[in-house]
Each structure stands twice: as C-alpha cells, then as structure tokens.
Motif scaffolding. Structure first.
Motif, PDB file in Angstrom:
ATOM      1  N   ASP A 101       6.144  -0.447  -2.836  1.00  0.00           N
ATOM      2  CA  ASP A 101       5.939  -1.036  -3.785  1.00  0.00           C
ATOM      3  C   ASP A 101       6.457  -0.818  -5.108  1.00  0.00           C
ATOM      4  O   ASP A 101       6.581  -2.066  -6.139  1.00  0.00           O
ATOM      5  CB  ASP A 101       4.182  -1.223  -3.911  1.00  0.00           C
ATOM      6  N   PHE A 102       6.663  -0.114  -5.251  1.00  0.00           N
ATOM      7  CA  PHE A 102       7.188   0.556  -6.802  1.00  0.00           C
ATOM      8  C   PHE A 102       9.167   0.050  -6.507  1.00  0.00           C
ATOM      9  O   PHE A 102       9.181  -1.133  -7.792  1.00  0.00           O
ATOM     10  CB  PHE A 102       7.482   2.110  -6.359  1.00  0.00           C
ATOM     11  N   LEU A 103       9.627  -0.046  -5.722  1.00  0.00           N
ATOM     12  CA  LEU A 103      11.270  -0.271  -5.779  1.00  0.00           C
ATOM     13  C   LEU A 103      10.575  -2.144  -5.664  1.00  0.00           C
ATOM     14  O   LEU A 103      11.014  -2.782  -6.822  1.00  0.00           O
ATOM     15  CB  LEU A 103      11.900   0.070  -4.373  1.00  0.00           C
ATOM     16  N   ALA A 104       9.904  -2.468  -5.001  1.00  0.00           N
ATOM     17  CA  ALA A 104       9.945  -4.065  -5.362  1.00  0.00           C
ATOM     18  C   ALA A 104       9.237  -4.704  -6.141  1.00  0.00           C
ATOM     19  O   ALA A 104       9.694  -5.298  -7.212  1.00  0.00           O
ATOM     20  CB  ALA A 104       8.673  -4.076  -4.013  1.00  0.00           C
ATOM     21  N   MET A 105       8.473  -4.145  -7.406  1.00  0.00           N
ATOM     22  CA  MET A 105       8.519  -4.506  -8.636  1.00  0.00           C
ATOM     23  C   MET A 105       9.698  -4.410 -10.158  1.00  0.00           C
ATOM     24  O   MET A 105       9.494  -4.869 -10.810  1.00  0.00           O
ATOM     25  CB  MET A 105       7.020  -3.750  -8.625  1.00  0.00           C
ATOM     26  N   MET A 106       9.823  -2.392  -9.826  1.00  0.00           N
ATOM     27  CA  MET A 106      10.887  -2.489 -10.651  1.00  0.00           C
ATOM     28  C   MET A 106      12.349  -3.092 -10.290  1.00  0.00           C
ATOM     29  O   MET A 106      13.103  -3.320 -11.474  1.00  0.00           O
ATOM     30  CB  MET A 106      10.968  -0.865 -10.381  1.00  0.00           C
ATOM     31  N   ILE A 107      12.538  -3.420  -9.070  1.00  0.00           N
ATOM     32  CA  ILE A 107      13.846  -4.476  -8.951  1.00  0.00           C
ATOM     33  C   ILE A 107      13.981  -5.118  -9.698  1.00  0.00           C
ATOM     34  O   ILE A 107      15.243  -6.437 -10.597  1.00  0.00           O
ATOM     35  CB  ILE A 107      14.512  -5.124  -7.995  1.00  0.00           C
ATOM     36  N   PRO A 108      13.144  -6.650  -9.516  1.00  0.00           N
ATOM     37  CA  PRO A 108      12.911  -7.848 -10.676  1.00  0.00           C
ATOM     38  C   PRO A 108      12.665  -7.195 -12.440  1.00  0.00           C
ATOM     39  O   PRO A 108      13.311  -8.356 -13.194  1.00  0.00           O
ATOM     40  CB  PRO A 108      11.636  -8.497 -10.099  1.00  0.00           C
ATOM     41  N   HIS A 109      12.250  -6.136 -12.051  1.00  0.00           N
ATOM     42  CA  HIS A 109      11.955  -6.187 -13.785  1.00  0.00           C
ATOM     43  C   HIS A 109      12.975  -5.600 -14.155  1.00  0.00           C
ATOM     44  O   HIS A 109      13.526  -5.887 -15.445  1.00  0.00           O
ATOM     45  CB  HIS A 109      11.474  -4.228 -13.748  1.00  0.00           C
ATOM     46  N   HIS A 110      13.777  -4.990 -13.561  1.00  0.00           N
ATOM     47  CA  HIS A 110      15.342  -4.212 -14.120  1.00  0.00           C
ATOM     48  C   HIS A 110      16.271  -6.255 -14.094  1.00  0.00           C
ATOM     49  O   HIS A 110      16.707  -5.870 -14.658  1.00  0.00           O
ATOM     50  CB  HIS A 110      15.517  -3.320 -13.548  1.00  0.00           C
ATOM     51  N   GLU A 111      16.308  -6.631 -13.290  1.00  0.00           N
ATOM     52  CA  GLU A 111      16.668  -7.719 -13.111  1.00  0.00           C
ATOM     53  C   GLU A 111      16.857  -8.746 -14.504  1.00  0.00           C
ATOM     54  O   GLU A 111      16.930  -9.513 -14.971  1.00  0.00           O
ATOM     55  CB  GLU A 111      16.561  -8.893 -12.046  1.00  0.00           C
ATOM     56  N   GLY A 112      14.983  -8.972 -14.981  1.00  0.00           N
ATOM     57  CA  GLY A 112      15.005  -9.762 -16.201  1.00  0.00           C
ATOM     58  C   GLY A 112      14.891  -9.003 -17.138  1.00  0.00           C
ATOM     59  O   GLY A 112      15.565  -9.579 -18.004  1.00  0.00           O
ATOM     60  N   GLU A 123      12.671   0.172   6.646  1.00  0.00           N
ATOM     61  CA  GLU A 123      12.513   0.705   8.378  1.00  0.00           C
ATOM     62  C   GLU A 123      11.809   1.610   8.475  1.00  0.00           C
ATOM     63  O   GLU A 123      11.919   2.177  10.109  1.00  0.00           O
ATOM     64  CB  GLU A 123      14.220   0.984   7.922  1.00  0.00           C
ATOM     65  N   GLY A 124      11.027   1.700   7.899  1.00  0.00           N
ATOM     66  CA  GLY A 124       9.839   3.678   7.507  1.00  0.00           C
ATOM     67  C   GLY A 124       9.778   4.166   7.949  1.00  0.00           C
ATOM     68  O   GLY A 124      10.943   5.278   6.452  1.00  0.00           O
ATOM     69  N   PRO A 125       9.754   5.791   7.818  1.00  0.00           N
ATOM     70  CA  PRO A 125       9.641   7.009   6.848  1.00  0.00           C
ATOM     71  C   PRO A 125      10.939   7.648   7.384  1.00  0.00           C
ATOM     72  O   PRO A 125      11.214   7.511   7.908  1.00  0.00           O
ATOM     73  CB  PRO A 125       9.081   7.976   7.500  1.00  0.00           C
ATOM     74  N   GLY A 159       0.800  -1.605  -0.037  1.00  0.00           N
ATOM     75  CA  GLY A 159       0.283   0.025   0.094  1.00  0.00           C
ATOM     76  C   GLY A 159       1.282   1.203  -0.122  1.00  0.00           C
ATOM     77  O   GLY A 159       0.452   2.703   0.012  1.00  0.00           O
ATOM     78  N   ASP A 160       2.504   1.244   0.329  1.00  0.00           N
ATOM     79  CA  ASP A 160       2.971   2.277   0.075  1.00  0.00           C
ATOM     80  C   ASP A 160       3.649   2.021  -1.211  1.00  0.00           C
ATOM     81  O   ASP A 160       4.350   1.422  -1.808  1.00  0.00           O
ATOM     82  CB  ASP A 160       4.116   1.976   0.724  1.00  0.00           C
TER      83      ASP A 160
END
Length: 97
Positions: free
Chosen positions: A24-35, A79-81, A19-20
């Motif tokens: 969420d953007f970073l968590a999805m973009m990392i495997p996108h770039h790895e691909g 870790e938080g904001p 929901g952040d």
C-alpha cells in the motif's frame, strides 16, 4: 499546480488498499512522486528563480529513480512474500549515500 495536486491525490487512492502496508505504501508513493515530478516540470517551464529551478531539476532526477525502484519492488511484492529482498535498491543507492 492545484489540478496536479488533485490528480495526484486521486491517483494515490485509486489502487485501494490491500492491508499490506508495504504494498500500500509503494502503491501510494509512486503517484505521490509522479506528482512531485509534474510540479517540478511546471517550475522549469514557468519558474524564474535559479535556486528553485535547480531544486526542481534535482527532484526530477532523484524521484524518477525512486519511482523506478518502487515500481520494481512493488512488482516483486505483488508476486507474494519475498524471502530475498536484496533486489530493491537500498535507500543509499537512490539517495546518493
């Protein structure tokens, strides 16, 4: 490349959603770039066109740096904001600008 795309898509959705939008953007973009890096490596193994091979080399170099930066920033955000976001490399730093 098709199996690599399927793996990338599965990896992009595997972490779930917090929901952040930043995390969420970073968590999805990392495997996108790895691909993208994986596909570029396949081009270096099997490709013949020198300009496509050069593009593949550029993708490997730039997106490897971006992956490292995204992982580092995601670790901070987990870790938080963060009141001092200056630790993440600016896009100009990873884009050469």
């Amino acid at each position: 490349m098709d199996s690599g795309m399927a793996k990338m898509m599965a990896d992009m959705h595997r972490p779930g959603y917090t929901g952040d939008p930043d995390r969420d953007f970073l968590a999805m973009m990392i495997p996108h770039h790895e691909g993208a890096v994986d596909m570029a490596r396949l081009v270096l193994i099997h490709g013949r066109d020198p300009l496509v091979r050069q593009l593949a080399e550029d993708i490997i170099a730039s997106q490897t740096v971006e992956i490292a930066g995204m992982r580092a920033r995601l670790a901070v955000l987990m870790e938080g904001p963060n009141p001092s976001p200056g630790g993440y490399p600016a896009l100009g730093a990873v884009r050469g600008g």
